[in-house]
Each structure stands twice: as C-alpha cells, then as structure tokens.
Design a protein around this motif. Structure first.
Motif, PDB file in Angstrom:
ATOM      1  N   ALA A 194       0.948  -1.318  -0.070  1.00 21.16           N
ATOM      2  CA  ALA A 194       0.011   0.497   0.241  1.00 21.16           C
ATOM      3  C   ALA A 194       0.984   1.052  -0.262  1.00 21.16           C
ATOM      4  CB  ALA A 194      -1.295   0.216   1.369  1.00 21.16           C
ATOM      5  N   GLY A 195       1.789   1.190   0.031  1.00 25.25           N
ATOM      6  CA  GLY A 195       3.152   2.649  -0.281  1.00 25.25           C
ATOM      7  C   GLY A 195       3.491   3.291   1.730  1.00 25.25           C
ATOM      8  N   ASP A 196       4.167   3.650   1.322  1.00 29.75           N
ATOM      9  CA  ASP A 196       4.932   4.030   2.360  1.00 29.75           C
ATOM     10  C   ASP A 196       5.708   4.016   3.634  1.00 29.75           C
ATOM     11  OD1 ASP A 196       3.851   6.785   1.981  1.00 29.75           O
ATOM     12  OD2 ASP A 196       2.010   6.230   2.988  1.00 29.75           O
ATOM     13  N   CYS A 197       6.408   2.422   3.430  1.00 26.36           N
ATOM     14  CA  CYS A 197       6.992   1.833   3.993  1.00 26.36           C
ATOM     15  C   CYS A 197       8.840   1.777   3.662  1.00 26.36           C
ATOM     16  CB  CYS A 197       7.169  -0.148   3.850  1.00 26.36           C
ATOM     17  SG  CYS A 197       5.451  -0.927   4.266  1.00 26.36           S
ATOM     18  N   PRO A 198       9.592   2.107   4.761  1.00 28.26           N
ATOM     19  CA  PRO A 198      10.792   2.716   4.347  1.00 28.26           C
ATOM     20  C   PRO A 198      11.516   1.346   3.555  1.00 28.26           C
ATOM     21  CG  PRO A 198      10.704   3.086   6.519  1.00 28.26           C
ATOM     22  CD  PRO A 198       9.573   2.101   5.885  1.00 28.26           C
ATOM     23  N   VAL A 199      12.184   1.627   3.171  1.00 27.53           N
ATOM     24  CA  VAL A 199      13.340   0.475   2.620  1.00 27.53           C
ATOM     25  C   VAL A 199      15.163   0.533   2.606  1.00 27.53           C
ATOM     26  CG1 VAL A 199      13.727   0.099   0.487  1.00 27.53           C
ATOM     27  CG2 VAL A 199      12.346   0.978   0.016  1.00 27.53           C
ATOM     28  N   THR A 200      15.529  -0.486   2.803  1.00 24.32           N
ATOM     29  CA  THR A 200      16.468  -0.704   3.727  1.00 24.32           C
ATOM     30  C   THR A 200      17.412  -1.917   2.686  1.00 24.32           C
ATOM     31  OG1 THR A 200      16.234  -0.669   5.328  1.00 24.32           O
ATOM     32  CG2 THR A 200      18.382  -2.616   4.961  1.00 24.32           C
ATOM     33  N   VAL A 201      18.468  -0.821   1.341  1.00 30.59           N
ATOM     34  CA  VAL A 201      19.584  -2.174   0.607  1.00 30.59           C
ATOM     35  C   VAL A 201      20.388  -2.719   1.679  1.00 30.59           C
ATOM     36  CG1 VAL A 201      20.571  -2.074  -1.199  1.00 30.59           C
ATOM     37  CG2 VAL A 201      18.348   0.206  -1.083  1.00 30.59           C
ATOM     38  N   ALA A 202      20.748  -4.239   1.126  1.00 32.64           N
ATOM     39  CA  ALA A 202      20.940  -5.284   1.908  1.00 32.64           C
ATOM     40  C   ALA A 202      21.902  -5.659   1.029  1.00 32.64           C
ATOM     41  CB  ALA A 202      19.967  -5.991   2.669  1.00 32.64           C
ATOM     42  N   LEU A 203      23.069  -5.494   0.621  1.00 39.76           N
ATOM     43  CA  LEU A 203      24.085  -5.883  -0.362  1.00 39.76           C
ATOM     44  C   LEU A 203      25.439  -6.678   0.571  1.00 39.76           C
ATOM     45  CD1 LEU A 203      25.642  -2.426  -1.381  1.00 39.76           C
ATOM     46  CD2 LEU A 203      24.319  -3.618  -2.343  1.00 39.76           C
ATOM     47  N   HIS A 204      24.704  -8.485   0.095  1.00 39.88           N
ATOM     48  CA  HIS A 204      25.994  -9.306   0.534  1.00 39.88           C
ATOM     49  C   HIS A 204      27.666  -8.929  -0.112  1.00 39.88           C
ATOM     50  CE1 HIS A 204      26.967 -10.790  -3.593  1.00 39.88           C
ATOM     51  NE2 HIS A 204      25.393 -10.463  -4.130  1.00 39.88           N
ATOM     52  N   GLY A 205      27.973  -9.947   1.280  1.00 37.82           N
ATOM     53  CA  GLY A 205      29.523  -9.926   0.701  1.00 37.82           C
ATOM     54  C   GLY A 205      30.001 -10.955  -0.589  1.00 37.82           C
ATOM     55  N   CYS A 206      31.568 -11.043  -1.015  1.00 35.59           N
ATOM     56  CA  CYS A 206      31.341 -11.559  -2.071  1.00 35.59           C
ATOM     57  C   CYS A 206      31.168 -13.424  -1.673  1.00 35.59           C
ATOM     58  CB  CYS A 206      33.505 -11.871  -2.035  1.00 35.59           C
ATOM     59  SG  CYS A 206      33.755  -9.877  -2.548  1.00 35.59           S
ATOM     60  N   GLN A 207      31.258 -13.936  -2.624  1.00 39.14           N
ATOM     61  CA  GLN A 207      30.618 -15.740  -2.412  1.00 39.14           C
ATOM     62  C   GLN A 207      30.262 -15.667  -1.346  1.00 39.14           C
ATOM     63  OE1 GLN A 207      31.895 -17.420  -4.944  1.00 39.14           O
ATOM     64  NE2 GLN A 207      32.546 -19.309  -3.429  1.00 39.14           N
ATOM     65  N   MET A 208      29.028 -14.886  -0.866  1.00 43.24           N
ATOM     66  CA  MET A 208      27.156 -14.812  -0.361  1.00 43.24           C
ATOM     67  C   MET A 208      26.533 -14.431  -1.246  1.00 43.24           C
ATOM     68  SD  MET A 208      28.129 -12.704   3.053  1.00 43.24           S
ATOM     69  CE  MET A 208      26.614 -13.137   3.610  1.00 43.24           C
ATOM     70  N   THR A 209      26.308 -14.982  -3.138  1.00 46.32           N
ATOM     71  CA  THR A 209      25.329 -14.344  -3.848  1.00 46.32           C
ATOM     72  C   THR A 209      24.533 -15.910  -3.527  1.00 46.32           C
ATOM     73  OG1 THR A 209      26.546 -16.039  -5.441  1.00 46.32           O
ATOM     74  CG2 THR A 209      26.185 -13.359  -5.627  1.00 46.32           C
TER      75      THR A 209
END
Length: 358
Positions: A261-276
């Motif tokens: 419905a909208g208005d939720c914040p976003v957290t961008v989470a970035l893995h490390g090497c060999q964590m795909t």
C-alpha cells in the motif's frame, strides 16, 4: 562450483572473499520467469543501505555518493570509504590487509573533497546528517579490524555529531554476519559458520542478532508493529532490467504484509563476496535477521545480487573499479557515475515510485 579454502590461506583468491533468521516464502517457481521489480510507493525520506565486507565498502560508496537519499548506513567488516582508489593491489594489500601500511585518512579526504568540488558525490552537509552503524569482529582474518577502526574515525570526521555514530565490536568473532538462531533451527545446506570461522556462508551462529541491533540504531524512532515474517513475501525479481557489469540476472526483495500500500521505508542489503544466491543459496536473503526486523517494523528489504566473472571471480561488489571502462585512468566506481551505484539507485527509485493505478 564454490571455492573451498582453509581459513588461514591468504592467496589472492582468499583475499577476495569479502563478504533474517526466519523463512518467508520465496516466490520464484522453477519454470516461471522473475517479474519486474515492483513500484511500491516506498517512503523516500527513511531509506538505509547496509552491507558486509565488499557489500560494506559498496554501502559506504553509495551513501557518500547520494547522502541526501538516505537516512542511515550500516557497514560490517569493511574499511574506510575510497580505500582502494581504483587499484586492486591497494584493495588487497591496504584495504583488507595492511601489508603496505594503513590507508591515509587525510589522503582519502582529499579524494572526497575533489569529488565534492566536481559534484561527483553528495554535499558534505547532506553526508553530515546520516546515522551510521559500524561493526567489526575482533578476530576477523579477512579484513583486519584496524580498518574498521579507520572507517569509524572517517565517519567521525564527517558527521555533525558523535551521537549519530554507533561503533560495535564482537569478541571471538571472525569475518561474517552474526545471527541468533531460533531454538528449533537446523543446519541449512550451507551450514552456519561458528563465530570464529565463516563456514560456507559467512552467516555466523554467534547468538548475536546483529541485524536487530543495527536497524534499531538506524531507526531509533520506529516502533515494532507486531508483524510476522511469515506474512511477508520474499520475491525474486528480474534484475537484468538494471543490467551493468557484475550484476546477476535475478535479485530479491522482501515485502512485509501491508507494504504493497506504500509508505514503507527501504533498506538496501548488500551481500559480501561468495555470498550470492548462486554461491550460498538463500542463506543471505533469508537468514541475516533483516527480514524478521523488517516484518515487525514495516520495512522493505532489497537484496541486489552480483555474479561471478573473470574480472570478479568471487562475485564481489565493485569497490576497486573492475566494472568501469578499462581506458579510464581513474575509475569513477565510487562516485555518482559508478555503473553499479547507478544501478542500485535505479532499483531504489523503482521501489519508491508510486504504483500505477489500474
């Protein structure tokens, strides 16, 4: 095939090993193509970016490039912004190990000021307003803890107040993301590492919920709503729409119930090497604890994914310039012109777009 290396091995391949305890449904059928990343009308004033190791270096780069777009940044097991300066040799020998000496914060500040003057990163004023969480394991043998201390000192120089910075250390903890396993948990195919070793996934069973501690710090005024992670959906999306060098075709996004419905914040989470996802399956996108916190606080979590290549055999984020044109004397990977930074910001833009009405 995943590369298995002993913990004490310090070859170049090992040095490149940069790196929610619940299980929402993953929508990614074997025969179905991932859909487009949805426009969710996400909040534009409370986004955060967090990352581990190479993902931590990238989180720093994105936050410095676009500080006005974020309210907070969390960095685990990484060193100071700009450390590699476009050089793989520096990345290996001064930004993971300090065999060539520790990086100079004064030199890196000159780099930062030059970028500001050229409007290639955000303003010092916008950067000074961020809320920052820095963590390092004291027994980290992949990225030396001294480098985490330099990162914290760098942020102290930038922030308007020391009260905006939280620096955390964990004793007897190596390189990885500490988690607290639920009582009924069993080992996944990618077994949990213990606190001293990364195991197969660099998700460390340390009885420490680092995601909860970090997000509580980055969002001190957010109160839990009681939402359950089982009510959210972890969805695969077509990342090829944002295709740049080093990115995989598929990424993931966790959407708590109600955030459509909208208005939720976003957290961008970035893995490390060999964590795909290709390397460790869904361990990172499910088991860091981010989804559990996000479900109870109405937070979208975006999990972009990298891929392995000859230029980047461990699937790292680009914190030394491999994804830029080879003819550039000084790659702009850590600026607004960085190809991977542009792709990550385009994903955030999409989540913050208002959904189209039927």
């Amino acid at each position: 095939m995943r590369l298995a290396l002993p913990a004490a091995h310090h070859s170049m391949a090992y040095l490149l090993l940069c790196i929610g305890v619940s299980a929402p449904l993953i929508v990614h059928a074997e025969t179905a193509e991932p859909e487009d990343l949805p426009a969710l009308g996400a909040a534009i004033d409370q986004a955060s970016i967090v990352g581990l190791s190479s993902g931590g270096y990238m989180a720093n780069q994105v936050a410095v490039a676009w500080p006005e777009r974020f309210s907070g940044v969390g960095v685990l097991s990484a060193g100071p912004w700009g450390c590699a300066q476009g050089s793989l040799s520096l990345a290996l020998n001064q930004c993971m190990m300090t065999r060539r000496g520790a990086p100079s914060l004064n030199e890196l500040e000159e780099r930062h000021n030059r970028y500001i003057a050229l409007e290639q990163v955000g303003s010092a004023e916008a950067l000074s307003q961020l809320r920052v969480f820095v963590w390092h394991g004291e027994d980290d043998e992949v990225v030396e803890p001294e480098l985490g201390e330099l990162l914290a000192e760098q942020w102290e120089r930038w922030l308007a107040s020391p009260e905006q910075l939280r620096v955390a250390r964990s004793e007897d903890t190596g390189h990885g993301w500490p988690v607290r396993l639920p009582d009924a948990s069993t080992p996944t195919p990618q077994e949990w590492g213990n606190c001293r070793q990364g195991g197969g996934s660099y998700v460390l069973a340390c009885d420490e919920d680092l995601a909860d501690e970090m997000l509580d710090w980055l969002y001190p005024e957010r109160e839990a709503s009681g939402g359950s992670v089982q009510d959210g959906v972890l969805t695969a999306f077509d990342q090829s729409e944002f295709a740049v060098k080093g990115l995989a075709d598929t990424g993931y996004v966790f959407i708590p119930e109600g955030c459509e419905a909208g208005d939720c914040p976003v957290t961008v989470a970035l893995h490390g090497c060999q964590m795909t996802q290709e390397a460790i399956g869904d361990t990172f996108v499910r088991h860091t604890g981010l989804n559990t916190w996000a479900a109870s606080h109405q937070q979208i979590v975006l999990y972009p994914q990298t891929e392995n290549s000859m230029a980047n055999p461990q699937g790292c984020w680009d914190w030394w310039g491999f994804a830029e044109s080879t003819w550039q004397l000084s790659p702009l990977h850590d600026t607004r012109e960085g190809t991977q930074i542009r792709a990550l910001m385009a994903m955030l833009d999409r989540l913050q777009e208002a959904p189209q009405s039927d």
